[in-house]
Design an enzyme around this catalytic site. Structure first.
Site, PDB file in Angstrom:
ATOM      1  N   GLY A   1      36.138   2.950  11.714  1.00  0.00           N
ATOM      2  CA  GLY A   1      36.376   1.570  12.120  1.00  0.00           C
ATOM      3  C   GLY A   1      35.944   0.612  11.034  1.00  0.00           C
TER       4      GLY A   1
ATOM      5  CD  GLN B   1      32.209  -3.196   8.897  1.00  0.00           C
ATOM      6  OE1 GLN B   1      33.072  -2.936   9.725  1.00  0.00           O
ATOM      7  NE2 GLN B   1      31.391  -2.274   8.409  1.00  0.00           N
TER       8      GLN B   1
ATOM      9  CB  CYS C   1      27.572   0.502  10.271  1.00  0.00           C
ATOM     10  SG  CYS C   1      28.469  -1.015   9.924  1.00  0.00           S
ATOM     11  CG  LEU C   2      32.429   2.338   6.688  1.00  0.00           C
ATOM     12  CD1 LEU C   2      33.900   1.954   6.563  1.00  0.00           C
ATOM     13  CD2 LEU C   2      32.142   3.624   5.927  1.00  0.00           C
TER      14      LEU C   2
ATOM     15  CG  HIS D   1      29.970  -0.172  15.617  1.00  0.00           C
ATOM     16  ND1 HIS D   1      28.826   0.506  15.271  1.00  0.00           N
ATOM     17  CD2 HIS D   1      30.396  -0.762  14.465  1.00  0.00           C
ATOM     18  CE1 HIS D   1      28.581   0.329  13.988  1.00  0.00           C
ATOM     19  NE2 HIS D   1      29.530  -0.435  13.470  1.00  0.00           N
ATOM     20  CD  GLU D   2      34.221  -1.266  13.732  1.00  0.00           C
ATOM     21  OE1 GLU D   2      34.031  -2.273  12.999  1.00  0.00           O
ATOM     22  OE2 GLU D   2      33.778  -0.151  13.458  1.00  0.00           O
TER      23      GLU D   2
ATOM     24  CG  HIS E   1      30.837  -5.256  12.489  1.00  0.00           C
ATOM     25  ND1 HIS E   1      29.732  -5.419  11.684  1.00  0.00           N
ATOM     26  CD2 HIS E   1      31.061  -3.917  12.542  1.00  0.00           C
ATOM     27  CE1 HIS E   1      29.306  -4.229  11.275  1.00  0.00           C
ATOM     28  NE2 HIS E   1      30.091  -3.296  11.796  1.00  0.00           N
TER      29      HIS E   1
HETATM   30 NI    NI Z   1      29.999  -1.201  11.542  1.00  0.00          NI
END
Ligand code: NI
Length: 197
Positions: free
Chosen positions: A59, A64, A118-119, A160-161, A164
């Site tokens: 994701g 991000q 998470c990236l 989660h996304e 963000h």
């Molecule tokens: Ni993330």
């Protein structure tokens, strides 16, 4: 990292974008709704998918990659096969890319816990409590509205996304003790990266 891919759903020709790392302030901002559904938006979504597969992650939300818009992309279904020990060569298949624009979460039920990463929070993984099921209303790249009911990893990843888009990173959902520990670790790593430049 070399990505080997043979799948018609892969965004061939798209561009890899730079992923912003915590504690970058863009990750703390509440993202703005998308109002214009044009070619530029489609291109951005394809670039986000490409960047996600390249990472490789499941994701990626617009903040991000430094863009404060209510967009995230996702694929919780694809297969990843590491072809060498260093993980430098990855083969991906069975892609199922999803794009969510202006998502709104509704009618959540139950609780579940999953080890998230998470990236934008490299090398940190921890258990986060989420709703077990959630309905999501969203728009596609043409502005058409959809509603889907989700559970399991898709539900967790959407929550989660979506966080963000509201300026929330998963480590902020942990205990104060864990959050402070991870934050210090990330700030230290950032300082180290800065010193190496
Ligand atoms: Ni993330």
């Amino acid at each position: 990292m070399k990505l080997i891919v043979d799948d018609p759903n892969f965004p061939h020709g798209a561009k890899e974008l730079d992923i912003v790392v915590y504690p970058n302030p863009i990750l703390k901002k509440v993202a703005e709704p998308v109002e214009v559904f044009d070619e530029e938006l489609k291109e951005l979504c394809q670039n986000m998918l490409y960047t996600m597969y390249k990472a490789p992650g499941i994701g990626l939300a617009a903040p991000q990659i430094g863009i404060g818009k209510r967009i995230f992309v996702m694929d919780v279904d694809y297969d990843r096969e590491f072809l060498d020990e260093d993980g430098n060569e990855v083969k991906i298949s069975n892609l199922n890319p999803r794009i969510f624009i202006n998502p709104q979460l509704k009618n959540h039920e139950g609780k579940t816990t999953y080890q998230e990463g998470c990236l934008s929070v490299p090398n940190i993984f921890d258990d986060v409590e989420r709703y077990k099921t959630v309905d999501v209303e969203y728009q596609d790249v043409n502005g058409n509205k959809h509603t889907i009911s989700t559970d399991d990893l898709l539900s967790i990843c959407i929550q989660h996304e979506n966080d963000h888009l509201d300026g929330i990173v998963f480590i902020e959902k942990l205990s104060h003790l864990k959050f402070n520990f991870y934050r210090q670790k990330l700030v230290k790593e950032k300082t180290r990266r800065g010193a190496l430049k």
